[in-house]
Design a protein around this motif. Structure first.
Motif, short mmCIF file in Angstrom:
data_model
loop_
_atom_site.label_atom_id
_atom_site.label_comp_id
_atom_site.label_asym_id
_atom_site.label_seq_id
_atom_site.Cartn_x
_atom_site.Cartn_y
_atom_site.Cartn_z
N MET A 1 -2.30 -11.92 -1.36
CA MET A 1 -3.24 -11.63 -0.29
C MET A 1 -4.62 -11.38 -0.90
SD MET A 1 -3.49 -11.36 2.95
CE MET A 1 -2.08 -10.88 3.88
N GLN B 1 -2.77 -1.35 5.12
CA GLN B 1 -3.00 -1.99 3.83
C GLN B 1 -3.70 -1.04 2.87
OE1 GLN B 1 -5.18 -5.33 5.41
NE2 GLN B 1 -3.39 -6.70 5.28
N GLU C 1 -1.25 1.49 1.51
CA GLU C 1 -0.35 0.95 0.48
C GLU C 1 -1.08 0.76 -0.84
OE1 GLU C 1 2.90 0.70 0.49
OE2 GLU C 1 3.03 1.35 2.58
N TRP D 1 -3.44 -8.50 -3.68
CA TRP D 1 -2.16 -7.86 -3.92
C TRP D 1 -1.03 -8.83 -3.70
CZ3 TRP D 1 -5.13 -6.49 0.39
CH2 TRP D 1 -4.58 -6.78 1.64
N THR D 2 0.10 -8.48 -4.26
CA THR D 2 1.30 -9.28 -4.09
C THR D 2 2.08 -8.73 -2.90
OG1 THR D 2 2.55 -7.87 -5.59
CG2 THR D 2 1.48 -9.82 -6.54
N GLU D 3 3.02 -9.52 -2.44
CA GLU D 3 3.86 -9.10 -1.32
C GLU D 3 4.54 -7.78 -1.67
OE1 GLU D 3 7.61 -10.78 1.23
OE2 GLU D 3 6.23 -12.20 0.31
N GLY D 4 4.59 -6.89 -0.70
CA GLY D 4 5.20 -5.59 -0.92
C GLY D 4 4.33 -4.63 -1.71
N TYR E 1 -1.60 -5.09 -7.73
CA TYR E 1 -2.87 -5.05 -7.01
C TYR E 1 -4.01 -5.11 -8.02
CZ TYR E 1 -6.93 -2.84 -4.87
OH TYR E 1 -8.21 -2.56 -4.46
#
Length: 141
Positions: free
Chosen positions: A1, A12, A15, A48-51, A55
């Motif tokens: 993302m 977001q 996280e 960032w990556t999934e989950g 980041y």
């Protein structure tokens, strides 16, 4: 993302901050002011990556250069190449502009793989040794 600071949702941002605090403050036992006022700027790009396992952010500096920072991967997700994928995406976004980062000294080799070269002396940032590293591509064109 890949999202601009002004496009982040509250979930977001939560996280992202959770991951950064989990690693930089708790795991590395380094209390420091994590909130620096730059996360929500339109010029800041978040990757960032999934989950939210890994980041980083890219900051536009006033001199036309970029700064990569807050490169982090959750402990349970390390060794999977997630940060390398994010670095590749960030550098694609930066293009042929110069960029700088302040690397924890143990990660110097990781950033060298992306063309970053140490400049200057090691310095202490919040009790952790760092080195400034530049990727100077604009001068070489």
């Amino acid at each position: 993302m890949n999202v601009a600071g002004t496009e982040l949702t509250a979930a977001q941002l939560y996280e992202i901050l959770r991951l950064r605090v989990d690693v930089f403050v708790v795991e590395q036992n380094c209390p420091y002011p994590e909130l620096d006022g730059r996360d929500l700027l339109a010029s800041t790009r978040h990757f960032w990556t999934e989950g939210f396992a890994s980041y980083l952010r890219v900051l536009a500096e006033g001199d036309g250069n970029f700064r990569i920072g807050r490169v982090v991967t959750a402990k349970q997700a390390r060794g999977q190449g997630l940060a390398a994928r994010l670095m590749t995406a960030a550098l694609a976004r930066i293009g042929d502009a110069d960029s700088v980062l302040d690397a924890q000294t143990y990660a110097r080799g990781f950033y060298a793989k992306f063309g970053y070269v140490a400049e200057g002396e090691e310095f202490d940032e919040d009790g952790i040794p760092h080195i400034r590293m530049w990727r100077r591509v604009a001068r070489t064109r």
